[in-house]
Design a protein around this motif. Structure first.
Motif, PDB file in Angstrom:
ATOM      1  N   GLY A 114       0.975  -1.377   0.135  1.00  0.00           N
ATOM      2  CA  GLY A 114       0.144  -0.116  -0.088  1.00  0.00           C
ATOM      3  C   GLY A 114       0.808   1.327   0.153  1.00  0.00           C
ATOM      4  N   LYS A 115       0.216   2.363  -0.082  1.00  0.00           N
ATOM      5  CA  LYS A 115       0.941   3.753  -0.313  1.00  0.00           C
ATOM      6  C   LYS A 115       1.306   4.134   0.987  1.00  0.00           C
ATOM      7  N   GLY A 116       2.459   4.556   1.223  1.00  0.00           N
ATOM      8  CA  GLY A 116       3.292   5.010   2.376  1.00  0.00           C
ATOM      9  C   GLY A 116       2.350   6.446   3.083  1.00  0.00           C
ATOM     10  N   MET A 117       2.495   6.851   4.096  1.00  0.00           N
ATOM     11  CA  MET A 117       1.997   8.000   4.882  1.00  0.00           C
ATOM     12  C   MET A 117       2.745   9.043   4.459  1.00  0.00           C
ATOM     13  N   SER A 118       2.155  10.401   4.319  1.00  0.00           N
ATOM     14  CA  SER A 118       2.754  11.424   4.043  1.00  0.00           C
ATOM     15  C   SER A 118       3.096  11.957   5.611  1.00  0.00           C
ATOM     16  N   VAL A 119       3.814  13.200   5.995  1.00  0.00           N
ATOM     17  CA  VAL A 119       4.113  13.624   7.334  1.00  0.00           C
ATOM     18  C   VAL A 119       2.710  13.904   7.801  1.00  0.00           C
ATOM     19  N   LYS A 120       1.828  14.683   7.055  1.00  0.00           N
ATOM     20  CA  LYS A 120       0.671  15.143   7.593  1.00  0.00           C
ATOM     21  C   LYS A 120      -0.122  13.959   8.204  1.00  0.00           C
ATOM     22  N   GLU A 121      -0.126  12.897   7.069  1.00  0.00           N
ATOM     23  CA  GLU A 121      -1.082  11.786   7.578  1.00  0.00           C
ATOM     24  C   GLU A 121      -0.395  11.269   8.810  1.00  0.00           C
ATOM     25  N   GLN A 122       0.973  11.236   9.108  1.00  0.00           N
ATOM     26  CA  GLN A 122       1.486  10.552  10.245  1.00  0.00           C
ATOM     27  C   GLN A 122       1.156  11.349  11.251  1.00  0.00           C
ATOM     28  N   GLN A 123       1.136  12.775  11.411  1.00  0.00           N
ATOM     29  CA  GLN A 123       0.829  13.581  12.228  1.00  0.00           C
ATOM     30  C   GLN A 123      -0.675  13.474  12.869  1.00  0.00           C
ATOM     31  N   ASP A 124      -1.589  13.395  11.659  1.00  0.00           N
ATOM     32  CA  ASP A 124      -3.056  12.972  12.007  1.00  0.00           C
ATOM     33  C   ASP A 124      -3.355  11.685  12.554  1.00  0.00           C
ATOM     34  N   ARG A 125      -2.649  10.787  12.332  1.00  0.00           N
ATOM     35  CA  ARG A 125      -2.770   9.419  12.887  1.00  0.00           C
ATOM     36  C   ARG A 125      -2.182   9.494  14.400  1.00  0.00           C
ATOM     37  N   ALA A 126      -1.136   9.995  14.650  1.00  0.00           N
ATOM     38  CA  ALA A 126      -0.607  10.404  15.931  1.00  0.00           C
ATOM     39  C   ALA A 126      -1.742  11.134  16.910  1.00  0.00           C
ATOM     40  N   TRP A 127      -2.284  12.145  16.178  1.00  0.00           N
ATOM     41  CA  TRP A 127      -3.444  12.796  17.037  1.00  0.00           C
ATOM     42  C   TRP A 127      -4.526  11.921  17.468  1.00  0.00           C
ATOM     43  N   LYS A 128      -5.012  11.144  16.323  1.00  0.00           N
ATOM     44  CA  LYS A 128      -6.180  10.336  16.454  1.00  0.00           C
ATOM     45  C   LYS A 128      -5.908   9.176  17.573  1.00  0.00           C
ATOM     46  N   ASP A 129      -4.801   8.777  17.296  1.00  0.00           N
ATOM     47  CA  ASP A 129      -4.231   7.549  18.449  1.00  0.00           C
ATOM     48  C   ASP A 129      -3.827   8.174  19.676  1.00  0.00           C
ATOM     49  N   SER A 130      -3.922   9.444  19.925  1.00  0.00           N
ATOM     50  CA  SER A 130      -3.392  10.149  21.221  1.00  0.00           C
ATOM     51  C   SER A 130      -2.066   9.610  21.405  1.00  0.00           C
ATOM     52  N   THR A 131      -1.121   9.627  20.783  1.00  0.00           N
ATOM     53  CA  THR A 131       0.170   9.241  21.088  1.00  0.00           C
ATOM     54  C   THR A 131       0.875  10.709  21.027  1.00  0.00           C
ATOM     55  N   THR A 132       2.238  10.744  21.668  1.00  0.00           N
ATOM     56  CA  THR A 132       2.861  11.791  22.076  1.00  0.00           C
ATOM     57  C   THR A 132       3.706  11.993  20.747  1.00  0.00           C
ATOM     58  N   SER A 133       3.666  13.519  20.338  1.00  0.00           N
ATOM     59  CA  SER A 133       4.354  13.852  19.417  1.00  0.00           C
ATOM     60  C   SER A 133       5.731  14.370  19.749  1.00  0.00           C
ATOM     61  N   ILE A 134       6.963  14.666  18.765  1.00  0.00           N
ATOM     62  CA  ILE A 134       7.823  15.299  19.171  1.00  0.00           C
ATOM     63  C   ILE A 134       8.028  16.611  19.883  1.00  0.00           C
ATOM     64  N   PHE A 135       6.943  17.500  19.184  1.00  0.00           N
ATOM     65  CA  PHE A 135       6.857  18.733  19.623  1.00  0.00           C
ATOM     66  C   PHE A 135       5.879  18.843  21.126  1.00  0.00           C
ATOM     67  N   ASP A 136       5.329  17.918  21.578  1.00  0.00           N
ATOM     68  CA  ASP A 136       4.961  17.915  22.869  1.00  0.00           C
ATOM     69  C   ASP A 136       6.089  17.375  23.753  1.00  0.00           C
TER      70      ASP A 136
END
Length: 158
Positions: A114-136
């Motif tokens: 399947g197609k890989g995720m873009s940076v925005k898609e990765q950030q959206d997934r991290a937000w949806k999954d409630s994971t901690t981003s590097i900015f946090d």
């Protein structure tokens, strides 16, 4: 010689360079990139203990013979080191042939995984999954420094 001295990625690239037909190269790539089920479970002491207790041993996820990212990295390395070599035949120079093979590999890998995720898609997934981003994490580190403390993940030696 090829079987004993190089990695699987370079062996695959050499095999593809010897193949002129695009459809045949795609079949070779598909065979190499498709995850294979492992029939044997690794004989680790943990798995042996589980088997003795009547539990099922840990099974590994199916892995391909050559993971696509590793193959692309091998293509880049060969291209960097030998990309300027030209050949006497009508197939073109090595750099052009490797780029063609890499683009075919991308198509095959996309078809399988399947197609890989873009940076925005990765950030959206991290937000949806409630994971901690590097900015946090950066914010937490700055707050800890303001309070005269060190973040738990920092190395005081550096």
């Amino acid at each position: 010689k090829d079987k004993q001295t190089t990695s699987k990625e370079v062996r695959l690239l050499r095999k593809l360079l010897r193949t002129d037909d695009s459809a045949e190269r795609e079949a070779i790539l598909e065979e190499a990139f498709t995850p294979k089920e492992v029939l044997l479970v690794a004989g680790t002491p943990q798995n042996a203990a589980k088997a003795a207790d009547g539990e099922l041993p840990d099974e590994e996820k199916p892995m391909p013979d050559v993971p696509p990212p590793d193959f692309i990295n091998a293509c880049k390395a060969v291209l960097l080191n030998f990309g300027n070599l030209s050949t006497d035949d009508d197939r073109g120079d090595l750099g052009t042939r490797i780029k063609t093979i890499a683009s075919e590999a991308e198509v095959v890998a996309t078809r399988i995984y399947g197609k890989g995720m873009s940076v925005k898609e990765q950030q959206d997934r991290a937000w949806k999954d409630s994971t901690t981003s590097i900015f946090d994490l950066e914010t937490l580190e700055i707050e800890a420094e303001r309070m005269g403390q060190a973040a738990p993940w920092t190395n005081p030696d550096n």
